[in-house]
Design a protein around this motif. Structure first.
Motif, PDB file in Angstrom:
ATOM      1  N   ALA A 185       5.315 -38.965  29.446  1.00  0.00           N
ATOM      2  CA  ALA A 185       6.159 -39.675  28.488  1.00  0.00           C
ATOM      3  C   ALA A 185       7.167 -40.561  29.179  1.00  0.00           C
ATOM      4  CB  ALA A 185       6.869 -38.671  27.583  1.00  0.00           C
ATOM      5  N   VAL A 212       6.162 -44.250  29.804  1.00  0.00           N
ATOM      6  CA  VAL A 212       5.986 -45.187  28.711  1.00  0.00           C
ATOM      7  C   VAL A 212       7.146 -46.166  28.702  1.00  0.00           C
ATOM      8  CG1 VAL A 212       5.615 -45.400  26.232  1.00  0.00           C
ATOM      9  CG2 VAL A 212       4.885 -43.332  27.428  1.00  0.00           C
ATOM     10  N   HIS A 268       8.102 -45.259  19.030  1.00  0.00           N
ATOM     11  CA  HIS A 268       6.978 -44.352  18.861  1.00  0.00           C
ATOM     12  C   HIS A 268       5.640 -45.082  18.852  1.00  0.00           C
ATOM     13  CE1 HIS A 268       9.435 -40.839  18.238  1.00  0.00           C
ATOM     14  NE2 HIS A 268      10.131 -41.447  17.272  1.00  0.00           N
ATOM     15  N   VAL A 269       5.618 -46.305  18.324  1.00  0.00           N
ATOM     16  CA  VAL A 269       4.363 -47.058  18.310  1.00  0.00           C
ATOM     17  C   VAL A 269       3.923 -47.384  19.729  1.00  0.00           C
ATOM     18  CG1 VAL A 269       3.277 -49.193  17.551  1.00  0.00           C
ATOM     19  CG2 VAL A 269       4.862 -47.999  16.034  1.00  0.00           C
ATOM     20  N   ARG A 270       4.888 -47.818  20.565  1.00  0.00           N
ATOM     21  CA  ARG A 270       4.525 -48.149  21.944  1.00  0.00           C
ATOM     22  C   ARG A 270       4.104 -46.909  22.709  1.00  0.00           C
ATOM     23  NH1 ARG A 270       8.142 -53.003  24.497  1.00  0.00           N
ATOM     24  NH2 ARG A 270       7.655 -54.568  22.923  1.00  0.00           N
ATOM     25  N   ARG A 271       4.766 -45.799  22.455  1.00  0.00           N
ATOM     26  CA  ARG A 271       4.355 -44.549  23.100  1.00  0.00           C
ATOM     27  C   ARG A 271       2.926 -44.194  22.711  1.00  0.00           C
ATOM     28  NH1 ARG A 271       8.254 -41.067  25.213  1.00  0.00           N
ATOM     29  NH2 ARG A 271      10.410 -41.718  24.956  1.00  0.00           N
ATOM     30  N   SER A 272       2.634 -44.332  21.412  1.00  0.00           N
ATOM     31  CA  SER A 272       1.304 -43.968  20.930  1.00  0.00           C
ATOM     32  C   SER A 272       0.236 -44.860  21.549  1.00  0.00           C
ATOM     33  CB  SER A 272       1.259 -44.075  19.403  1.00  0.00           C
ATOM     34  OG  SER A 272       2.210 -43.203  18.815  1.00  0.00           O
ATOM     35  N   PHE A 273       0.498 -46.146  21.609  1.00  0.00           N
ATOM     36  CA  PHE A 273      -0.500 -47.056  22.163  1.00  0.00           C
ATOM     37  C   PHE A 273      -0.642 -46.882  23.667  1.00  0.00           C
ATOM     38  CE2 PHE A 273      -0.500 -49.519  18.215  1.00  0.00           C
ATOM     39  CZ  PHE A 273      -1.848 -49.795  18.132  1.00  0.00           C
ATOM     40  N   SER A 324      -0.344 -44.027  25.229  1.00  0.00           N
ATOM     41  CA  SER A 324      -1.187 -42.839  25.332  1.00  0.00           C
ATOM     42  C   SER A 324      -2.634 -43.168  24.966  1.00  0.00           C
ATOM     43  CB  SER A 324      -0.650 -41.735  24.417  1.00  0.00           C
ATOM     44  OG  SER A 324       0.673 -41.391  24.763  1.00  0.00           O
ATOM     45  N   TYR A 325      -2.809 -44.034  23.983  1.00  0.00           N
ATOM     46  CA  TYR A 325      -4.154 -44.438  23.584  1.00  0.00           C
ATOM     47  C   TYR A 325      -4.849 -45.204  24.708  1.00  0.00           C
ATOM     48  CZ  TYR A 325      -7.894 -46.524  20.820  1.00  0.00           C
ATOM     49  OH  TYR A 325      -9.123 -46.915  20.354  1.00  0.00           O
ATOM     50  N   TYR A 357      -2.949 -54.594  20.962  1.00  0.00           N
ATOM     51  CA  TYR A 357      -1.654 -54.120  21.466  1.00  0.00           C
ATOM     52  C   TYR A 357      -1.312 -54.777  22.800  1.00  0.00           C
ATOM     53  CZ  TYR A 357       1.572 -51.056  23.924  1.00  0.00           C
ATOM     54  OH  TYR A 357       2.623 -50.571  24.656  1.00  0.00           O
TER      55      TYR A 357
END
Length: 893
Positions: free
Chosen positions: A6, A9, A14-19, A21-22, A719
């Motif tokens: 984490a 990142v 939260h969106v940038r964290r999710s992407f 991780s994706y 993204y």
């Protein structure tokens, strides 16, 4: 604190964290597929030879033609490429009629004018311009083949052997009865031994599998003698023999015949012309891909049996910066090793470091995706249903995200322009990923969309120069750097060239045309006649400069001699002429819109009538354009008229889109979001969404799941385009405006004495007061050392000292701690330099600025002072590009 996933990142969002991780998930998924299925066949040679599928395997069609081996792009060779590979070498075919068919297809690939005129059961030889292809008729592989193989190329004037193709088996099954299979096996063993005896000459021997016929198409005599079990035994034996020797058995040729009933002709044995061509291309892909790619360079669209070259010097530098330097700078500047705070653009120059890290990571991801074997690559195949579904899905998303603009939008306002660019970009992406370029109506539509982009280029820049009157070098440099930073960087990391990403060069070229047109005698731009006259003269002059031979040729000669760039002049001339007038239409449209506002035509009594007439004309024009489109039956015919007719659908749509106040003030947020990063999506699609420099599709998992691959790669592609657009903007700001050198934090100064009023109290009270004062002074010293402001109580401000700066002592009064965490971001949005001296919250007060330490070094400080001027920075950038071009030119030589 331990370094966690984490913490890497580059955003608390939260969106940038999710992407992020994706993205890690997609990379791991590709690595897992590579480790489990490709590690023993990294160059896809085995996949090319073993199996595959017909992408155009549609019942009722005339027959398949688009063959897809697992995980690589199957190339269809033409005469120029095949000749480059086989010239001054000898290719030997020997065997039965199935081998003869491959011989003829290979010859026709080398020379399409050749016709099959020789006797069927005879030896044939094709010799022309250093090409030498020979066929020996020997269906039993026991007469002329064995003596010829035993010579090992030692015959006088014998050319080096490119490859040898041997095959037979059906004649044994049909004419030799029950003992035919045993005789076939003995002859095959002799052939294999002859080839193995000459490994230095027959370094690529192909032994074709016995053709599996279309049993239902065989005539009675053949179906009675050619038996399933015998054919299966022969092919199983060939597979075993190939494992014991250096002989190559391309089983994919049988898969081509069995996976589509329309792959064979009426005989049931021989392939159709398109399938036979694919069989011949299997051999050419195996033999020639590496050699042709080395000679021609990009596009790297021959990925079967191809080993990507290692990084050159420039690529190594970029990769090392991305993988080592940028992460190190980011980690140290953000202090993530010692604090949970990981995204603070106002601290330690982290905004610049993060932007550089994102930009460099994008380049590295592009390189890994499209210049290594980690990701699969697959060929495109157009299906009208797929194109329709994707288009409807995009339209639904666009409609569901319609909202009203936050501010009043004028004619062709910012929100509407972004929306327009966005949905056109989505259509261009669908056009590319589905391989719709061969469908003429869709091609025409996309050509109009590209022209619409250039129309907006002329409209937007003309409006800016007319209203702002800003013709400064800073403006020109800002636009050109923003447009070209990603395209130029990709040209180096991907070893392509700048014109390959043609939209950025086109936009840059037309921006300069608009700039010089508007700048010439700019003091007279208010004069409508003068302005329209010089725009007209510029259009006519540019047409002659581009279309007349000699003018651009001289420019290209200078670029090649001085800057060591080799661009395709023919392609560039085609791109410019294709939209030669639309930018000038955009310029005139901008002038018209400005003058309508200046002269207040909107309040004129006749304006409603004019407006209705314009809307009616727009509808008529769009209808006529739709009716006339079928007139042009080929791309060449349409391209000749496109410069003159593209203006009509563009202007017609523009009038209808702005027909009412409501239409002007509503827009699709989804399309507008794509529009804000349309330049990046257009450029990055070449390598991280598609593959093989747009000739294929990038795949994470097996090629059998094309739709699932698209669903996996598309979100990550969008993204990356978005964050790269943001990073490019920040890097452009720094390059143009510079970056303030972070000042080291000054040493703390002793606090000033604090005098408190003396009250008449008892002795014990005096002692308590003295203890309280001493405690407060100790607290003041501790807080002053950290640079914070001091206050006591509520509404009781206390004077605190601030360290001296430049010989001046300052004191401040405040009742709360004083922080400015958003100063750098606000300055960045205004286009100012990055600010790195904003105070940090208390929990980060102990972190020493890493950027300040670096900047304090004498060498860095001296370089910083030299780079303080924008012209110097731009010259340094151009000099660096020139040096890289020189190095690449010598490396290629």
């Amino acid at each position: 604190m331990a370094l966690s996933l984490a913490a890497l990142v580059p955003s608390v969002d939260h969106v940038r964290r999710s992407f992020f991780s994706y993205g890690i998930f997609v990379f791991v998924l590709a690595l897992w597929r590579y480790a489990t299925s490709d590690v023993f066949d990294p160059y896809k040679c085995g996949s090319l030879l073993a199996t595959g599928e017909w992408l155009d395997n549609v019942p009722g069609t005339k027959g398949p033609s688009n063959w897809q081996p697992p995980g690589c792009i199957f190339h269809k060779y033409n005469a120029k490429e095949a000749g480059l590979c086989l010239r001054d070498q000898h290719v030997l075919f020997a065997g039965d009629s199935t081998v003869r068919q491959l011989f003829w297809q290979t010859v026709k690939t080398l020379d399409p004018s050749v016709s099959e005129t020789a006797e069927k059961h005879s030896d044939i030889r094709f010799v022309k311009d250093g090409l030498n292809v020979e066929f020996l008729w020997d269906p039993y592989l026991n007469s002329t083949v064995l003596p010829r193989l035993s010579t090992c190329g030692k015959v006088k004037d014998e050319l080096p052997n490119a490859y040898v193709v041997l095959g037979g088996g059906l004649w044994f099954a049909r004419y030799l009865g029950d003992n035919g299979v045993n005789l076939w096996k003995e002859n095959i063993d002799r052939v294999i031994e002859s080839v193995r005896a000459c490994p230095e000459y027959y370094h690529l021997p192909f032994l074709l599998p016995v053709t599996v016929p279309q049993w239902e198409k065989l005539d009675v005599s053949r179906s009675a003698t050619i038996l399933h079990d015998e054919i299966k035994y022969m092919n199983d034996y060939l597979k075993w023999a190939s494992q014991q020797s250096n002989v190559i058995v391309p089983s994919a040729m049988n898969a081509m015949m069995t996976k589509n009933a329309a792959a064979s002709d009426d005989s049931g044995i021989h392939a159709t012309q398109t399938v036979a061509k694919a069989k011949a291309d299997v051999l050419l892909n195996m033999r020639c891909n590496q050699q042709v790619m080395k000679a021609t360079g990009y596009p790297m669209d021959k990925t079967c049996c191809y080993q990507y070259p290692g990084p050159n010097f420039t690529q190594w530098v970029i990769l090392l910066v991305t993988l080592i330097a940028m992460p190190t700078l980011y980690i140290k500047s953000s202090g993530m090793l010692s604090t949970p705070r990981i995204w603070s653009e106002g601290a330690s120059g982290n905004a610049l470091v993060t932007a550089g890290f994102i930009f460099a990571t994008t380049l590295t991801y592009s390189y890994i995706a499209d210049r290594t074997s980690l990701f699969n690559k697959a060929s495109k195949q157009f299906f009208s249903s797929e194109f329709t579904v994707l288009t409807l899905a995009a339209a639904v998303v666009g409609l569901l995200t319609i909202r009203r603009s936050d501010s009043e939008q004028g004619f062709m306002g910012r929100d509407q322009s972004n929306e327009w660019k966005g949905w056109m970009q989505v259509m261009i992406l669908i056009y590319h990923i589905t391989g719709a370029s061969k469908v003429l109506p869709i091609y025409k539509l996309i050509r109009v969309m590209v022209a619409a982009y250039l129309f907006m280029t002329g409209y937007g820049h003309t409006t800016y120069f007319y209203k702002k009157k800003d013709f400064s070098l800073k403006r020109v440099a800002s636009v050109l750097v923003r447009l070209n930073l990603l395209s130029c960087a990709l040209a180096y990391i991907m070893d392509t060239d700048y014109l390959f990403y043609y939209f950025a060069p086109l936009s840059s070229f037309w921006f300069l045309v608009v700039y010089f047109t508007m700048k010439f005698q700019a003091q007279y731009n208010e004069d409508l006649k003068f302005l329209c006259s010089k725009i007209t003269i510029s259009a006519i002059g540019m047409y002659f400069v581009v279309s007349v031979e000699g003018m651009l040729d001289a420019v290209w000669f200078i670029l090649q001699r001085l800057f060591f760039v080799t661009w395709d002049l023919r392609e560039w001339r085609f791109r410019v002429i294709l939209d030669i007038w639309i930018v000038y239409v955009g310029m005139l449209g901008a002038i018209l819109a400005i003058k309508i506002q200046e002269y207040k035509f909107l309040s004129h009594p006749s304006w409603p009538t004019v407006r209705l007439g314009a809307l009616a004309g727009a509808v008529v024009v769009l209808f006529l354009y739709h009716i006339l489109m079928p007139m042009w039956g080929s791309k060449q015919d349409y391209n000749a008229f496109h410069p003159y007719i593209s203006v009509f659908p563009i202007v017609g749509f523009l009038f209808l889109r702005n027909a009412t106040h409501t239409l002007r003030n509503v827009y699709s947020t989804a399309f507008a979001w794509v529009g804000t990063c349309s330049l990046e999506t257009f450029t990055l699609q070449f390598h991280i969404w598609m593959a093989a420099d747009t000739h294929g599709i990038l795949e994470v998992i097996s090629s059998q799941h094309r739709v699932l691959n698209l669903l996996i790669t598309t979100p990550l592609f969008l993204y990356i385009s978005s964050v790269t657009a943001d990073a490019t903007g920040k890097l452009t700001t720094v390059l143009i405006n510079g970056m303030k050198r972070p000042a080291p934090k000054p040493a703390p100064q002793p606090p000033t004495a604090v005098l408190l009023p003396v009250t008449e109290t008892g002795v014990n009270d005096d002692k308590n007061s003295l203890l309280q004062v001493s405690s407060m002074q100790a607290e003041d010293e501790q807080q002053a050392a950290s640079g914070d402001l001091i206050s006591i109580g509520s509404g009781s401000p206390r004077v605190a000292t601030v360290p001296e700066s430049d010989g001046t002592r300052a004191s401040l009064l405040d009742s709360t701690p004083h922080t400015q965490p958003d100063v750098a971001q606000r300055d960045l949005e205004k286009g100012d330099a990055f600010v790195t001296t904003a105070p940090q919250p208390d929990e980060n007060a102990h972190i020493v600025s890493f950027a300040a330490k670096v900047a304090a070094h004498p060498v860095v400080e001296g370089a910083w002072l030299q780079m303080g001027d924008m012209k110097t920075r731009l010259f340094a950038l151009l000099f660096l590009m020139w040096a890289i071009n020189v190095g690449c030119a010598f490396e290629r030589a």
